[in-house]
Design an enzyme around this catalytic site. Structure first.
Site, short mmCIF file in Angstrom:
data_model
loop_
_atom_site.label_atom_id
_atom_site.label_comp_id
_atom_site.label_asym_id
_atom_site.label_seq_id
_atom_site.Cartn_x
_atom_site.Cartn_y
_atom_site.Cartn_z
N HIS A 66 -2.64 4.14 28.60
CA HIS A 66 -3.92 4.58 28.06
C HIS A 66 -4.56 5.56 29.03
O HIS A 66 -4.13 5.69 30.18
CB HIS A 66 -4.83 3.37 27.83
CG HIS A 66 -4.47 2.58 26.62
ND1 HIS A 66 -5.29 1.63 26.08
CD2 HIS A 66 -3.36 2.60 25.83
CE1 HIS A 66 -4.72 1.10 25.01
NE2 HIS A 66 -3.54 1.66 24.85
N GLU A 68 -7.50 5.68 30.66
CA GLU A 68 -8.07 5.13 31.89
C GLU A 68 -6.97 4.71 32.86
O GLU A 68 -7.03 4.99 34.05
CB GLU A 68 -8.95 3.91 31.56
CG GLU A 68 -10.08 4.20 30.61
CD GLU A 68 -9.73 4.02 29.12
OE1 GLU A 68 -10.67 3.84 28.33
OE2 GLU A 68 -8.55 4.07 28.76
N CYS A 103 -10.27 -0.40 25.95
CA CYS A 103 -9.72 -1.48 25.13
C CYS A 103 -9.85 -2.83 25.82
O CYS A 103 -9.83 -2.94 27.05
CB CYS A 103 -8.26 -1.20 24.81
SG CYS A 103 -7.17 -1.27 26.25
N CYS A 113 -7.48 -2.06 29.33
CA CYS A 113 -8.20 -1.17 30.26
C CYS A 113 -9.45 -1.82 30.82
O CYS A 113 -9.80 -1.60 31.99
CB CYS A 113 -8.54 0.14 29.57
SG CYS A 113 -7.03 1.10 29.20
#
Length: 191
Positions: A66, A68, A103, A113
């Site tokens: 992801h 991040e 998330c 995350c």
């Protein structure tokens, strides 16, 4: 959960949210992911809007990464540190900008995350990321209701929305999807 606030001084926030959105555009479109961009920013000692530490986007790094997570991986590599030690290396007052709310759930074997942000601790045990600025909440497409913002706020990490990017962020985020996912919940309202 306390209602998330809109970012007050939007000039610097808009600059970094636009940078995060530019990163999101680099994400390969897939029907099973949102295309998200993020950047980590340290406060500036000169009173300016901050110092860019790192950017990232969905699927930038190896694996199902992801945005991040990509920021954290790349910054750890730049610092020559383990992910577990990254929080100790971040300047005090570091903030995260992300086009979409981090998330709270991921597929098996992947750390959400929100949990990655919470794991970033300073030497004294305090959170290394002080504020997370988001463009939109995560649509319920993949995870249902996302309680990530509540988890961050419960850990004394502020969550604020940078308004004005919602439509563009969702258009970029859902590239590769067969139908629109909607905006999700309004970050300025109580759930």
């Amino acid at each position: 959960m306390a209602a998330s606030r809109q970012a007050e001084d939007s000039t610097g926030h808009e600059k970094y949210m636009q940078l995060a959105l530019d990163e999101a555009r680099k994400s390969p479109p897939k029907p099973t992911n949102f295309c998200v961009g993020a950047c980590l920013v340290a406060p500036s000692s000169s009173g300016e809007d901050g110092e860019l530490l790192m950017t990232g986007y969905t699927l930038e790094c190896e694996g199902n990464t992801h945005a991040e997570q990509s920021c954290f991986i790349k910054l750890s590599q730049q610092y020559g540190s383990d992910m577990e030690q990254l929080g100790e290396r971040l300047p005090r007052g570091t903030v995260l900008y992300t086009t979409m709310e981090p998330c709270n759930k991921r597929s098996v074997g992947n750390t959400p995350c929100v949990d990655r942000i919470l794991m970033l601790k300073r030497d004294d045990g305090s959170q290394a990321v002080s504020t997370v600025y988001v463009g939109v909440s995560e649509p319920e497409t993949f995870v249902g209701a996302n309680v990530g913002m509540a988890k961050l706020e419960d850990a004394s990490i502020r969550v604020e929305q940078v308004p004005g990017f919602e439509d563009e962020i969702l258009s970029v985020a859902t590239a590769g999807h067969t139908k629109s996912t909607g905006v999700g919940r309004d970050l300025t309202q109580q759930p």
